[in-house]
Structure formats: structure tokens, C-alpha cells
Enzyme design. Structure first.
Site, PDB file in Angstrom:
ATOM      1  N   HIS A  77       0.836  -1.205   0.000  1.00 47.19           N
ATOM      2  CA  HIS A  77       0.000   0.000   0.000  1.00 47.19           C
ATOM      3  C   HIS A  77       0.868   1.251   0.000  1.00 47.19           C
ATOM      4  O   HIS A  77       1.951   1.275   0.580  1.00 47.19           O
ATOM      5  CB  HIS A  77      -0.985   0.006   1.168  1.00 47.19           C
ATOM      6  CG  HIS A  77      -0.374   0.079   2.538  1.00 47.19           C
ATOM      7  ND1 HIS A  77      -0.099   1.284   3.174  1.00 47.19           N
ATOM      8  CD2 HIS A  77      -0.008  -0.889   3.411  1.00 47.19           C
ATOM      9  CE1 HIS A  77       0.404   1.049   4.367  1.00 47.19           C
ATOM     10  NE2 HIS A  77       0.478  -0.262   4.542  1.00 47.19           N
ATOM     11  N   ASP A  79      -0.296   4.445   0.968  1.00 45.31           N
ATOM     12  CA  ASP A  79      -0.654   5.497   1.922  1.00 45.31           C
ATOM     13  C   ASP A  79       0.104   5.354   3.233  1.00 45.31           C
ATOM     14  O   ASP A  79       0.560   4.265   3.592  1.00 45.31           O
ATOM     15  CB  ASP A  79      -2.160   5.491   2.197  1.00 45.31           C
ATOM     16  CG  ASP A  79      -2.650   4.222   2.881  1.00 45.31           C
ATOM     17  OD1 ASP A  79      -2.278   3.126   2.409  1.00 45.31           O
ATOM     18  OD2 ASP A  79      -3.393   4.319   3.874  1.00 45.31           O
ATOM     19  N   GLU A 174      -4.950   1.697   2.925  1.00 44.91           N
ATOM     20  CA  GLU A 174      -4.847   0.551   3.833  1.00 44.91           C
ATOM     21  C   GLU A 174      -4.860   1.000   5.280  1.00 44.91           C
ATOM     22  O   GLU A 174      -5.439   0.325   6.149  1.00 44.91           O
ATOM     23  CB  GLU A 174      -3.564  -0.229   3.523  1.00 44.91           C
ATOM     24  CG  GLU A 174      -3.463  -1.580   4.230  1.00 44.91           C
ATOM     25  CD  GLU A 174      -2.790  -1.514   5.603  1.00 44.91           C
ATOM     26  OE1 GLU A 174      -2.752  -2.539   6.307  1.00 44.91           O
ATOM     27  OE2 GLU A 174      -2.301  -0.427   5.981  1.00 44.91           O
ATOM     28  N   ASP A 197       4.141  -6.180   3.807  1.00 47.92           N
ATOM     29  CA  ASP A 197       3.666  -5.133   4.722  1.00 47.92           C
ATOM     30  C   ASP A 197       3.941  -5.483   6.180  1.00 47.92           C
ATOM     31  O   ASP A 197       3.296  -4.953   7.084  1.00 47.92           O
ATOM     32  CB  ASP A 197       2.161  -4.909   4.497  1.00 47.92           C
ATOM     33  CG  ASP A 197       1.627  -3.672   5.172  1.00 47.92           C
ATOM     34  OD1 ASP A 197       2.430  -2.784   5.511  1.00 47.92           O
ATOM     35  OD2 ASP A 197       0.400  -3.588   5.377  1.00 47.92           O
ATOM     36  N   HIS A 379       4.146   4.338  12.201  1.00 47.37           N
ATOM     37  CA  HIS A 379       3.120   5.354  12.488  1.00 47.37           C
ATOM     38  C   HIS A 379       3.609   6.484  13.377  1.00 47.37           C
ATOM     39  O   HIS A 379       2.791   7.256  13.887  1.00 47.37           O
ATOM     40  CB  HIS A 379       1.870   4.726  13.127  1.00 47.37           C
ATOM     41  CG  HIS A 379       1.169   3.744  12.259  1.00 47.37           C
ATOM     42  ND1 HIS A 379      -0.090   3.242  12.565  1.00 47.37           N
ATOM     43  CD2 HIS A 379       1.514   3.154  11.084  1.00 47.37           C
ATOM     44  CE1 HIS A 379      -0.460   2.392  11.629  1.00 47.37           C
ATOM     45  NE2 HIS A 379       0.504   2.322  10.708  1.00 47.37           N
TER      46      HIS A 379
END
Length: 407
Positions: A77, A79, A174, A197, A379
Site C-alpha cells: 500500500h 498510503d 490501507e 507489509d 506510524h
């Protein structure tokens, strides 16, 4: 030919943060910037690739073997998470890492400390890419994107490399749970696939959380504080009371392995209204359903105490544990194990304490375990990825393709 480091740095320079408040697909138009770049780069390498209006890049490298080989796909992904800024990223490159604390030079006094992140010691002597402390890095999942593209570059430059049909997929959104909401599995054309991922070197996952998002809204009553006795209902305090009813030991910071949790991810409010947003996670389906039911009971209790309509909850399912969809095709996990071992990597088969596009794809008829992309501390501003882990992930992709071709 471009090396994987330069490729990764180009990708993280593109802001692709998804937007959970948007109803569009993809959620942020800026995600198209990287998706278009990837489509064009695939074209430049001689690969047929398309980008549709929903933000899916799908590409195919046709088989060069004269026998039937199941088509295998690789997916990542583009994003980045809404948890931290993905704009104006300034990666730090630490070559021949010496094992000491790493200053994140964008914020004075901020360090990536070995005492807090002891896994750093595993990468002494390697090249680490970190943030500068002001943004996330984007290794989740631009490391996976770079690894897939690096493998494609190798395949196209080496026509002697034997392979069946190879399908490539890049997805948006995602991070907000909508990565494959409009993904056409039949159009993609793979029989089996892998998401690139995962986290640290060697991670291999084919089971994940059952997941839901929950939004609790509290309706208070705002009265002048001088005359509030017996009349005011403070929505903030009522929401805090409800939150205190949830078991503290079932928060992410106190759980690991197969433990599920309630996670308060955002709060906004004032005396008259407040909104508390949660994610609910559990690997076990029965425990997952019990968690959702318990949250509803907490809302019922608040309404019984303060009056009907004081609290309401909306629970939205996000994804299920893929294990029951992947396990009947366990050979795809075994191939990933062999592919890692061929690179001297010890596979770490473990449950994902999260989810991937692969979970939903597995329930859409495309069994799709998850392979490490190499990053840590996703994150947030402490995110980092070892270059050597990305290089090995790219080789694992090639090894998997070879194992299918040998069947």
C-alpha cells in the site's frame, strides 16, 4: 539501474497520508501522485500496468515458462498513517551504525534510544534510515513498495530468470481500513498473493486480528456553572466514566501475542457533546464478539444512569482473521519460509497484531499471507528501517517466484 535505497527515498518524499474523514476512494487525491509515478515507472521497465479511478495500480509480467504455473501476486500500500505527518519528510541515513543512541536532529534533545528500542542492537554495522523526529518515515509501507519495484527491475533486466505470471498490486487507504474495498480480485488475476507489509526481518504472518472501529457519542447538558447543581451533564466527564469501565489491562500498552484490546485513538469534546473513538481487536472470534457486546453494555449502563440518549455507539466491522482462509493453502506459507531460509533468514511465524490488505483479500478469494518489509516503530516519529532488511525482502520475493516456477 536504481538501487533500493534511492528508490525508497524517492517514494517517502511523496506525501500520501490517507484521510479517515473522507468518503472518497482513494480518501486523499494526493495518493494518486505516487500511484501515477509507480504506473509510469512500471511502463518504463516494460511492464503492462494500469491505474484505475479507485487508486489501484495493477500490473502483469507474463510467464516465460512453457508450463502451467499458478499466477502469484505481490501487493503493498502507498498510503501512510494519519497518526503522524507524512509531509516534508527528512530521512536520516546512518551508515555502519555503531549501536549507540541516534539523535533525531529535527527535534533538539530527541533520540532513538537503545534502552527504549533494544532491537536496534540487532542492526549494528548496518545502514539505518530513520526520521528526523518531526514526521513518520513511511516505511509502512513504502519499504514494501520499493522492495516489489526492486524485484520487478531485476526480473525485467534478467530475461533468463524463470517465472510464471507475476501480478503486481499497489493500493491506497490501507491505513484507514479501506485498502481493498473496491479491489477486483478477478481482474488482478493471481491465484495466490503476498502482501509485503510486515515489520522486522523474518516476520511471516498468516493470522491477524478480527477488527472493528467504534464511535461513542455523549450528549451532555450545558448549564451555567453557577446554577449547575443537579442539572449539568458534562459530556467529557461522562465519556471518561465510560472509558474507565473498560478493562485497563486490555489496552495495547499492556497486551502482546494473542491478547486483544480496546484502544482509545481519539477524543474531542466539550461540556455539551463529546466523541470517543476506539478500535477493538482480538484474534479469537468469540472474544472479539464479547468485546463489542461489552462496549454496548457500557453504553446501556450510562443511559440507565444519566437518561436514555445520553450515550450512543456505532460499531463498524473492519476485517476478520485470515487464518481460516490461508491455512487450507498452507503451501504458500511454506514457500515463504523456504524463500527466507535461502537468504539465511530465520522465519518468525507469528500473528499480526494489526491487519493488512491481505486479510480482506483472503476473504475475497485470494489467499494472501504477509511478509516482512523490514521497518520498526510504524506510524510515528521513532520509525526506522534497516537498508539490509529491504534488500533481503526483495530477494525473498524473487525466491518465492522461483519456487513456484520449480513446481
Amino acid at each position: 539501474m536504481e538501487n533500493i535505497l534511492d528508490r525508497f527515498l524517492r517514494y517517502v518524499a511523496v506525501d500520501t497520508q490517507s484521510d479517515p474523514e473522507s468518503d472518497s476512494q482513494p480518501s486523499a487525491a494526493k495518493e494518486f501522485n505516487l500511484l501515477k509515478m509507480l504506473r509510469d515507472e512500471l511502463h518504463a521497465m516494460g511492464v503492462e500496468a494500469n491505474l484505475d479511478e479507485y487508486g489501484y495500480v495493477m500490473a502483469k509480467i507474463p510467464s516465460n515458462c512453457g508450463k502451467y504455473i499458478p499466477a502469484v501476486g505481490f501487493i503493498a500500500h502507498v498510503d501512510t498513517a494519519p497518526d503522524a505527518s507524512g509531509d516534508n519528510i527528512h530521512p536520516q541515513i546512518i551508515r555502519n551504525y555503531d549501536g549507540s543512541d541516534i539523535p533525531l536532529k529535527g527535534v533538539e534533545g530527541l533520540y532513538l534510544k537503545v534502552s527504549e528500542f533494544p532491537e536496534l542492537a540487532d542492526y549494528k554495522g548496518q545502514t539505518l534510515i530513520t526520521t528526523d523526529g518531526t514526521t513518520l518515515l513511511g516505511a509502512d509501507d513504502k519499504a514494501g513498495v520499493a522492495e516489489i519495484m526492486d524485484a520487478v527491475q531485476y526480473i525485467m533486466a534478467h530475461p533468463e530468470f524463470r517465472h510464471g505470471d507475476i501480478m503486481i498490486g499497489f493500493t491506497p487507504d490501507e491505513e484507514i481500513g479501506r485498502g481493498v474495498a473496491k479491489f477486483d480480485v478477478r481482474k488482478f488475476g493471481a491465484k495466490y498473493a503476498y502482501t509485503m507489509d510486515g515489520g522486522a526481518l523474518g516476520e511471516l504472518e498468516y493470522e491477524n486480528f478480527n477488527a472493528a472501529g467504534a464511535t461513542i457519542r455523549i450528549q451532555g447538558r450545558n448549564i451555567h456553572p453557577g446554577y449547575a447543581k443537579g442539572k449539568m451533564l458534562n459530556a467529557i466527564l461522562i465519556g471518561m466514566e465510560l472509558n474507565d469501565m473498560l478493562p485497563a489491562w486490555q489496552r495495547p500498552e499492556y497486551t502482546d501475542g494473542y491478547d486483544g484490546f480496546y484502544h482509545l485513538i481519539s477524543f474531542k469534546g466539550e461540556v455539551k457533546t463529546a466523541t470517543f473513538s476506539y478500535i477493538i481487536r482480538d484474534h479469537d472470534m468469540d472474544l472479539y464478539e464479547q468485546k463489542k457486546a461489552y462496549l454496548e453494555k457500557c453504553v446501556e449502563f450510562i443511559n440507565g444512569k444519566y437518561g436514555e440518549g445520553t450515550a450512543s455507539v456505532e460499531i463498524k466491522h473492519q476485517y476478520y482473521n485470515m487464518r481460516k482462509e490461508v491455512e487450507p493453502h498452507y503451501h504458500i506459507v511454506e514457500k515463504a519460509v523456504k524463500a527466507m531460509e535461502a537468504e539465511g533468514i530465520r522465519p518468525k511465524i507469528q500473528p499480526i497484531r494489526g491487519g493488512t490488505d491481505g486479510a480482506n483479500l483472503s476473504f475475497m478469494g485470494l489467499p494472501c499471507p504477509n511478509i516482512f518489509a523490514g521497518g520498526h516503530n510504524f506510524h510515528g516519529k521513532m520509525e526506522f528501517v534497516p537498508l539490509e532488511s529491504m534488500e533481503k525482502a526483495s530477494k525473498v520475493i524473487l525466491n518465492i517466484i522461483s519456487l513456484y516456477a520449480e513446481e
